[in-house]
Design a protein around this motif. Structure first.
Motif, PDB file in Angstrom:
ATOM      1  N   SER A   1       0.852  -1.190   0.000  1.00  0.00           N
ATOM      2  CA  SER A   1       0.000   0.000   0.000  1.00  0.00           C
ATOM      3  C   SER A   1       0.885   1.237   0.000  1.00  0.00           C
ATOM      4  CB  SER A   1      -0.918   0.010   1.220  1.00  0.00           C
ATOM      5  OG  SER A   1      -1.773   1.144   1.201  1.00  0.00           O
ATOM      6  N   THR A   2       0.480   2.217  -0.775  1.00  0.00           N
ATOM      7  CA  THR A   2       1.163   3.506  -0.788  1.00  0.00           C
ATOM      8  C   THR A   2       0.157   4.588  -0.435  1.00  0.00           C
ATOM      9  OG1 THR A   2       0.732   3.814  -3.158  1.00  0.00           O
ATOM     10  CG2 THR A   2       2.807   2.753  -2.534  1.00  0.00           C
ATOM     11  N   SER A   3       0.649   5.701   0.020  1.00  0.00           N
ATOM     12  CA  SER A   3      -0.241   6.806   0.366  1.00  0.00           C
ATOM     13  C   SER A   3       0.441   8.134   0.068  1.00  0.00           C
ATOM     14  CB  SER A   3      -0.653   6.738   1.841  1.00  0.00           C
ATOM     15  OG  SER A   3       0.467   6.887   2.688  1.00  0.00           O
ATOM     16  N   SER A   4      -0.364   9.131  -0.145  1.00  0.00           N
ATOM     17  CA  SER A   4       0.125  10.479  -0.389  1.00  0.00           C
ATOM     18  C   SER A   4      -0.949  11.460   0.061  1.00  0.00           C
ATOM     19  CB  SER A   4       0.463  10.689  -1.872  1.00  0.00           C
ATOM     20  OG  SER A   4      -0.689  10.511  -2.676  1.00  0.00           O
ATOM     21  N   VAL A   5      -0.580  12.709   0.162  1.00  0.00           N
ATOM     22  CA  VAL A   5      -1.527  13.737   0.573  1.00  0.00           C
ATOM     23  C   VAL A   5      -1.771  14.676  -0.606  1.00  0.00           C
ATOM     24  CG1 VAL A   5      -2.021  15.611   2.182  1.00  0.00           C
ATOM     25  CG2 VAL A   5      -0.745  13.605   2.959  1.00  0.00           C
ATOM     26  N   ALA A   6      -3.038  14.845  -0.942  1.00  0.00           N
ATOM     27  CA  ALA A   6      -3.419  15.755  -2.022  1.00  0.00           C
ATOM     28  C   ALA A   6      -3.910  17.065  -1.417  1.00  0.00           C
ATOM     29  CB  ALA A   6      -4.509  15.131  -2.884  1.00  0.00           C
ATOM     30  N   TYR A   7      -3.334  18.164  -1.870  1.00  0.00           N
ATOM     31  CA  TYR A   7      -3.753  19.492  -1.440  1.00  0.00           C
ATOM     32  C   TYR A   7      -4.434  20.198  -2.608  1.00  0.00           C
ATOM     33  CZ  TYR A   7      -0.447  18.742   2.404  1.00  0.00           C
ATOM     34  OH  TYR A   7       0.223  18.233   3.494  1.00  0.00           O
ATOM     35  N   GLY A   8      -5.315  21.121  -2.293  1.00  0.00           N
ATOM     36  CA  GLY A   8      -5.968  21.874  -3.353  1.00  0.00           C
ATOM     37  C   GLY A   8      -6.934  22.885  -2.799  1.00  0.00           C
ATOM     38  N   ILE A   9      -7.713  23.454  -3.711  1.00  0.00           N
ATOM     39  CA  ILE A   9      -8.693  24.464  -3.348  1.00  0.00           C
ATOM     40  C   ILE A   9     -10.074  23.944  -3.711  1.00  0.00           C
ATOM     41  CG2 ILE A   9      -9.479  26.832  -3.683  1.00  0.00           C
ATOM     42  CD1 ILE A   9      -6.630  27.568  -4.445  1.00  0.00           C
ATOM     43  N   ALA A  10     -10.943  23.855  -2.714  1.00  0.00           N
ATOM     44  CA  ALA A  10     -12.312  23.396  -2.898  1.00  0.00           C
ATOM     45  C   ALA A  10     -13.263  24.576  -2.782  1.00  0.00           C
ATOM     46  CB  ALA A  10     -12.657  22.337  -1.848  1.00  0.00           C
ATOM     47  N   PRO A  11     -14.437  24.484  -3.396  1.00  0.00           N
ATOM     48  CA  PRO A  11     -15.424  25.555  -3.204  1.00  0.00           C
ATOM     49  C   PRO A  11     -15.841  25.632  -1.737  1.00  0.00           C
ATOM     50  CG  PRO A  11     -16.397  23.659  -4.320  1.00  0.00           C
ATOM     51  CD  PRO A  11     -14.928  23.421  -4.290  1.00  0.00           C
TER      52      PRO A  11
ATOM     53  N   VAL B   1      -6.373  15.839   1.537  1.00  0.00           N
ATOM     54  CA  VAL B   1      -6.970  14.501   1.546  1.00  0.00           C
ATOM     55  C   VAL B   1      -5.856  13.467   1.435  1.00  0.00           C
ATOM     56  CG1 VAL B   1      -8.491  12.882   0.346  1.00  0.00           C
ATOM     57  CG2 VAL B   1      -9.111  15.290   0.485  1.00  0.00           C
ATOM     58  N   VAL B   2      -5.880  12.477   2.302  1.00  0.00           N
ATOM     59  CA  VAL B   2      -4.914  11.375   2.236  1.00  0.00           C
ATOM     60  C   VAL B   2      -5.401  10.366   1.195  1.00  0.00           C
ATOM     61  CG1 VAL B   2      -3.784   9.502   3.485  1.00  0.00           C
ATOM     62  CG2 VAL B   2      -4.221  11.692   4.632  1.00  0.00           C
ATOM     63  N   LEU B   3      -4.598  10.138   0.171  1.00  0.00           N
ATOM     64  CA  LEU B   3      -4.924   9.172  -0.879  1.00  0.00           C
ATOM     65  C   LEU B   3      -4.179   7.870  -0.601  1.00  0.00           C
ATOM     66  CD1 LEU B   3      -4.587  11.459  -4.038  1.00  0.00           C
ATOM     67  CD2 LEU B   3      -6.627  11.022  -2.659  1.00  0.00           C
ATOM     68  N   THR B   4      -4.893   6.783  -0.548  1.00  0.00           N
ATOM     69  CA  THR B   4      -4.276   5.473  -0.316  1.00  0.00           C
ATOM     70  C   THR B   4      -4.477   4.591  -1.541  1.00  0.00           C
ATOM     71  OG1 THR B   4      -6.293   4.604   0.722  1.00  0.00           O
ATOM     72  CG2 THR B   4      -4.641   5.616   2.170  1.00  0.00           C
ATOM     73  N   ASP B   5      -3.523   3.697  -1.755  1.00  0.00           N
ATOM     74  CA  ASP B   5      -3.559   2.823  -2.930  1.00  0.00           C
ATOM     75  C   ASP B   5      -3.122   1.417  -2.530  1.00  0.00           C
ATOM     76  OD1 ASP B   5      -3.649   1.762  -5.453  1.00  0.00           O
ATOM     77  OD2 ASP B   5      -1.884   2.802  -6.202  1.00  0.00           O
ATOM     78  N   PRO B   6      -4.020   0.631  -1.905  1.00  0.00           N
ATOM     79  CA  PRO B   6      -3.664  -0.744  -1.537  1.00  0.00           C
ATOM     80  C   PRO B   6      -3.657  -1.660  -2.762  1.00  0.00           C
ATOM     81  CG  PRO B   6      -5.945  -0.289  -0.959  1.00  0.00           C
ATOM     82  CD  PRO B   6      -5.371   1.004  -1.464  1.00  0.00           C
TER      83      PRO B   6
ATOM     84  N   GLN C   1      -8.104   2.944  -5.161  1.00  0.00           N
ATOM     85  CA  GLN C   1      -7.628   4.262  -4.749  1.00  0.00           C
ATOM     86  C   GLN C   1      -8.811   5.169  -4.483  1.00  0.00           C
ATOM     87  OE1 GLN C   1      -5.635   7.135  -7.532  1.00  0.00           O
ATOM     88  NE2 GLN C   1      -3.896   6.866  -6.166  1.00  0.00           N
ATOM     89  N   ASN C   2      -8.764   5.836  -3.347  1.00  0.00           N
ATOM     90  CA  ASN C   2      -9.771   6.852  -3.082  1.00  0.00           C
ATOM     91  C   ASN C   2      -9.366   8.138  -3.799  1.00  0.00           C
ATOM     92  OD1 ASN C   2      -7.529   7.157  -1.222  1.00  0.00           O
ATOM     93  ND2 ASN C   2      -8.763   8.681  -0.144  1.00  0.00           N
ATOM     94  N   GLY C   3     -10.215   9.135  -3.767  1.00  0.00           N
ATOM     95  CA  GLY C   3      -9.928  10.389  -4.437  1.00  0.00           C
ATOM     96  C   GLY C   3     -10.216  11.577  -3.545  1.00  0.00           C
ATOM     97  N   ILE C   4     -10.158  12.760  -4.118  1.00  0.00           N
ATOM     98  CA  ILE C   4     -10.371  13.965  -3.320  1.00  0.00           C
ATOM     99  C   ILE C   4     -11.836  14.166  -2.977  1.00  0.00           C
ATOM    100  CG2 ILE C   4      -8.289  15.092  -4.188  1.00  0.00           C
ATOM    101  CD1 ILE C   4     -10.053  16.716  -6.075  1.00  0.00           C
ATOM    102  N   ASP C   5     -12.725  13.462  -3.673  1.00  0.00           N
ATOM    103  CA  ASP C   5     -14.125  13.438  -3.263  1.00  0.00           C
ATOM    104  C   ASP C   5     -14.617  11.992  -3.304  1.00  0.00           C
ATOM    105  OD1 ASP C   5     -15.523  12.817  -5.853  1.00  0.00           O
ATOM    106  OD2 ASP C   5     -14.709  14.750  -6.458  1.00  0.00           O
ATOM    107  N   ALA C   6     -15.798  11.753  -2.764  1.00  0.00           N
ATOM    108  CA  ALA C   6     -16.269  10.381  -2.555  1.00  0.00           C
ATOM    109  C   ALA C   6     -16.474   9.618  -3.853  1.00  0.00           C
ATOM    110  CB  ALA C   6     -17.580  10.397  -1.754  1.00  0.00           C
TER     111      ALA C   6
END
Length: 301
Positions: free
Chosen positions: A12-22, A92-97, A130-135
């Motif tokens: 499994s790997t993980s990373s943090v996605a940053y950005g601008i949401a409404p 958002v923490v993105l995981t990729d098992p 993999q999850n994403g920045i939204d559901a």
């Protein structure tokens, strides 16, 4: 001789996605912007509140905005909050098992004095998610393969040998997203779309400031192939000469389902609600989304 093997690898790997949401205000149509936000139907600025924010009334919203912006927070856009990353308002923490399985079985057998048999059978099955920045931008991939190869060798004499072989390989790949609720799909009111079970929500992109949203692009998608091959060869050694002849049969049956992205991917750049000759802001991009003025888009029909 008999051999059996099973291997499994889980990682499994993980990373943090940053950005601008409404923001919650923007999801209600209340938009801060130093560049005027114009109503494309009149060319006049939308009304402003006491804080100078532009207000895009819901009567001017497109169906895509009415569904996506009014959905449960986090469904189609990241949830705005605080983050340590400068210039961002969400993290958002993105995981990729990943799971990889492989089985191999092999047998070699001597049959009588003139025949030998060799057979191998293999199974593979891999999956990742993999999850994403939204559901609804999550996606899952899986592939599986099966193959066997059987070789029979018959010696008529030490110098005259026949070898027959048959083999089969089957491979499939599938990629799916999280299927959008049927009520949301119906509310979009899209016409002439390709009917497909498990379709993802349209992908939403912005050219100015904001991170994207909506569903995962290009799913569901699958393809594969099933290959049969067989051959027979005979060789004869006579003195200084070696003669050989044979026959090969090969059949490849490909399977594909590339009719993906049926509900589309749409980008908004703010140019429709910004005055001509003025650089659009993130607020203009969001306003373009609310009123449904697309910069570019694509869909399978």
């Amino acid at each position: 001789f008999f051999f059996a093997d099973f291997e499994r690898l889980k990682s499994s790997t993980s990373s943090v996605a940053y950005g601008i949401a409404p923001t919650s205000d923007e999801l209600q149509g209340i938009i801060p912007s130093v560049t005027p936000i114009l109503d494309p139907s009149t060319g006049l600025p939308f009304a402003q509140d006491g804080n100078g924010n532009y207000i895009v009334p819901q009567s001017r919203w497109a169906r895509l905005a009415l569904v996506a912006a009014k959905a449960t927070p986090g469904n189609y856009f990241p949830v705005a909050g605080t983050t340590a990353s400068n210039g961002s308002n969400f993290a958002v923490v993105l995981t990729d098992p990943n799971t990889n399985n492989q089985q191999t079985y092999k047998i070699d057998q001597t049959i009588g004095s003139n025949d030998t048999l060799s057979a191998r059978f293999s199974l593979t099955k891999d999956s990742s998610a993999q999850n994403g920045i939204d559901a609804y931008v999550a996606q899952t991939q899986g592939n599986s393969g099966q193959s066997f190869n059987v070789i029979e060798t018959h010696s008529f004499t030490p110098s005259l040998v026949n070898q027959a072989r048959v083999g089969w390989v089957n491979y499939t790949f599938a990629e799916v997203g999280r299927a959008a609720p049927s009520a949301d799909i119906s509310a979009l009111g899209l016409q002439a779309t390709f009917p497909q079970a498990g379709g993802a929500f349209p992908q939403i992109g912005f050219s100015q400031g904001l991170s994207g949203g909506g569903g995962f692009f290009g799913v569901p998608n699958s393809w594969g192939s099933a290959i049969w091959n067989g051959e027979d060869s005979i060789s004869w050694v006579h003195g200084k000469h070696n003669l050989a002849s044979g026959l090969l049969i090969y059949v490849n049956k490909g399977l594909t389902n590339n009719v993906a992205n049926t509900l589309g991917a749409y980008t908004f750049d703010g140019s429709s609600t910004a005055p001509k000759g003025v650089s659009p802001t993130a607020g203009n991009s969001w306003a373009d989304f609310l009123v449904g003025d697309i910069t570019n888009g694509q869909a399978s029909v």
